[in-house]
Design an enzyme around this catalytic site. Structure first.
Site, short mmCIF file in Angstrom:
data_model
loop_
_atom_site.label_atom_id
_atom_site.label_comp_id
_atom_site.label_asym_id
_atom_site.label_seq_id
_atom_site.Cartn_x
_atom_site.Cartn_y
_atom_site.Cartn_z
N ASP A 137 0.84 -1.19 0.00
CA ASP A 137 0.00 0.00 0.00
C ASP A 137 0.88 1.24 0.00
OD1 ASP A 137 -2.16 -1.70 0.21
OD2 ASP A 137 -2.40 -1.42 2.37
N ASP A 139 1.36 4.66 2.00
CA ASP A 139 0.99 5.34 3.23
C ASP A 139 1.38 6.81 3.14
OD1 ASP A 139 0.00 3.06 4.77
OD2 ASP A 139 2.08 2.35 4.70
#
Length: 212
Positions: A137, A139
């Site tokens: 992901d 961040d």
């Protein structure tokens, strides 16, 4: 020599300079190895004594995370998430998280609020150490000293979801951090992560909601 000593040390900052000798007795071998290699430590949220900062050591795998403290007097270099935004233009890696950062950057740059890169992407941009993978992901943090409306948060979630990988953004309030996606939801209370622990609050920008 302490670089950027005039900047406040905040969660998600990367810090260099902790000597191996400063590690607590019994620290895992992988922690000793990482610190001896000169890798940066990540500032985390916790209450510590004056002159210290709570940090985390990051290993090669997701389960290798070690919490400790660092003396501010040992600080040799400091990099903040905001300083990593430009770095993405100079890397050759083509991981989805980095492509997503380039994709969403114009939207974030158009907002008059400081933002930066944290997590694995921030660590790789700051160090050149390969920690990202295909499923990583992205961040991000957004510094919001003033209240960020829930309606605006919902609009941001829609915009960020247009990226090629999942983006998790934390709103950094003066009293802690709250996930953008959670603040954009319908729950009356959201989880605020503060130095003295996590708790449910209805307004992350209200100091009176801090634990006594």
């Amino acid at each position: 020599m302490v670089m950027n000593a005039h900047l406040p040390v905040q969660p998600h900052d990367l810090l260099w300079g902790m000597p191996v000798a400063a590690l607590p007795a019994g620290a895992p071998a992988w922690v000793v190895e990482v610190v001896s290699m000169g890798h940066p430590l990540v500032v985390r949220r916790a209450q510590v004594d004056e002159g210290l900062v709570a940090v985390g050591v990051r290993g090669r795998s997701r389960d290798q995370r070690f919490a400790t403290v660092m003396k501010l007097s040992d600080l040799a270099r400091q990099v903040k998430p905001e300083q990593l935004v430009e770095a993405v233009e100079k890397v050759e890696s083509d991981w989805p998280a980095l492509r997503a950062l380039k994709q969403i950057r114009p939207f974030l740059d158009a907002v008059a609020l400081p933002w930066g890169v944290a997590g694995s992407a921030g660590f790789e941009l700051a160090t050149g150490i390969n920690v990202l993978h295909m499923d990583s992901d992205l961040d991000l943090i957004l510094r919001t000293d003033q209240r960020f409306s829930r309606e605006q948060a919902a609009e941001w979630v829609t915009a960020l979801d247009s990226a090629i990988c999942r983006i998790d953004l934390q709103l950094q309030t003066p009293f802690g951090a709250v996930a953008l996606r959670e603040w954009a939801g319908s729950a009356r209370q959201v989880l605020l992560k503060a130095d003295d622990g996590a708790r449910l609050v209805s307004n992350p920008w209200q100091p009176q909601e801090r634990a006594a």
